[in-house]
Design an enzyme around this catalytic site. Structure first.
Site, short mmCIF file in Angstrom:
data_model
loop_
_atom_site.label_atom_id
_atom_site.label_comp_id
_atom_site.label_asym_id
_atom_site.label_seq_id
_atom_site.Cartn_x
_atom_site.Cartn_y
_atom_site.Cartn_z
N LYS A 53 0.84 -1.20 0.00
CA LYS A 53 0.00 0.00 0.00
C LYS A 53 0.88 1.26 0.00
O LYS A 53 0.63 2.21 -0.74
CB LYS A 53 -0.93 -0.01 1.22
CG LYS A 53 -2.06 -1.03 1.06
CD LYS A 53 -2.83 -1.28 2.34
CE LYS A 53 -3.84 -2.42 2.13
NZ LYS A 53 -4.55 -2.84 3.33
N GLN A 97 -4.23 -1.54 9.68
CA GLN A 97 -4.30 -2.86 9.07
C GLN A 97 -4.93 -3.86 10.04
O GLN A 97 -4.50 -3.99 11.18
CB GLN A 97 -2.88 -3.32 8.67
CG GLN A 97 -2.84 -4.62 7.92
CD GLN A 97 -3.50 -4.54 6.54
OE1 GLN A 97 -3.34 -3.57 5.81
NE2 GLN A 97 -4.26 -5.57 6.18
N ASP A 120 -10.71 3.25 4.40
CA ASP A 120 -11.10 1.84 4.31
C ASP A 120 -12.62 1.72 4.21
O ASP A 120 -13.14 0.67 3.81
CB ASP A 120 -10.64 1.08 5.57
CG ASP A 120 -9.43 0.20 5.28
OD1 ASP A 120 -9.18 -0.09 4.09
OD2 ASP A 120 -8.75 -0.20 6.24
#
Ligand code: NAP
Length: 283
Positions: A53, A97, A120
């Site tokens: 990412k 994460q 997200d």
């Protein structure tokens, strides 16, 4: 005739080119898009995901910050870091994460991220916006699946779509995005007695289970679009999806490979969300 491959790498390349151009325009105005990624613990797969990412951010000209913490990090310290990033004007997107270690409540972590920076799209606010059809940041994986389906040229209006899996991060938002695109949507899960009875009538099947060979050729309508979200290892240790690729390819009209399908699109849509958050900030 075997199904046409839906190339997630090629589609990602196209979208990332556009993202880089828009990021450069923002940077020229002194508003470089910025993403902060937080990793707690030593999970090797998570470490690879966050590295990819951050690398993708850099390739598109974003500012990116990777914060890594030991698995023993306490929840209060993590929430304080998120609060600091919420207040940081150089950061437009914050991603923690998952999974986080067991002593940390993932819901508290997700809800601590400011709505405007929830790239997200996992917060109750973002999920509610999707549910009610309001604009907002959409979860990257199902958002990427929608782009992959769109790339086949299929209009979803009036089509029957089946989603296998009902997680908050993939299955449920996927079903809502398909619904928003006017498909008739069936959601299957571990309690669905006969998956094939549903999938055999589907124009589109999205499989997000995490189990090899969940979808086999006998379960697919000829010509259907098949999107494979799953990430598993086969007996040789190679990455594979939830779909019996070799078999289903002979029946479907379009199919995503694993690797090279949904995976790259997930990162790409995270970049799109971060860019959107940066553009919205000073619009
Ligand atoms: P998850 O939270 O474990 O959810 C799995 C879903 O599959 C659950 O809803 C479960 O049903 C359902 N399920 C399990 N066994 C089933 C069966 N035999 N028949 C029908 N449904 C079944 O997983 P997730 O986070 O959604 O991820 C799913 C897969 O996608 C995993 O392999 C993950 O690694 C992969 N993934 C890939 C990407 C990418 O970028 N490529 C991104 C995210 C996830 P219940 O709700 O009834 O338990």
């Amino acid at each position: 005739m075997p199904a046409q491959l839906i190339d997630g790498v090629a589609l990602s390349g196209l979208i990332r080119g556009d993202v880089a151009t828009r990021a450069a325009a923002l940077t020229a105005q002194g508003r470089k898009p910025g993403l902060a990624v937080i990793l707690v613990g030593e999970d090797p797969a998570s470490a690879v995901y966050v590295r990819n990412k951050v690398k993708a951010c850099e390739a598109c000209g974003f500012h990116s910050v990777l914060e890594r913490y030991e698995a023993t990090l306490d929840q209060a310290t993590l929430l304080a870091r998120i609060a600091a990033l919420n207040a940081d004007p150089a950061i437009h997107g914050i991603l923690v994460q998952m999974p986080v270690p067991r002593h940390i409540d993932p819901h508290k972590v997700i809800e601590a991220i400011s709505t405007a920076k929830d790239v997200d799209g996992f917060s109750v606010h973002s999920a509610g916006a999707l549910m009610t059809g309001l604009p907002g940041l959409r979860p990257a994986t199902p958002y990427g699946c929608m782009k992959l389906i769109e790339s086949t040229g299929l209009s979803l209006k009036g089509k029957h779509a089946v989603v296998i899996g009902r997680s908050n991060t993939v299955g449920k938002p996927m079903a809502l995005l398909l619904l928003q695109a006017h498909a008739t949507v069936t959601v299957c899960h571990s309690g669905t007695p006969d998956l094939g009875a549903h999938t055999r009538h589907a124009d589109v099947v999205v499989v997000a289970v995490g189990r090899r060979n969940t979808l086999t050729a006998d379960m697919v309508k000829p010509g259907a679009v098949v999107i494979d979200v799953g990430m598993n290892r086969n007996d040789e240790g190679k990455l594979c999806g939830d779909v019996d690729f070799a078999g289903v390819r002979e029946v479907a009209g379009f199919i995503t490979p694993v690797p090279g399908g949904v995976g790259p699109m997930t990162i790409t849509m995270l970049l799109v969300n971060t860019l959107q958050a940066a553009e919205a900030l000073n619009a």
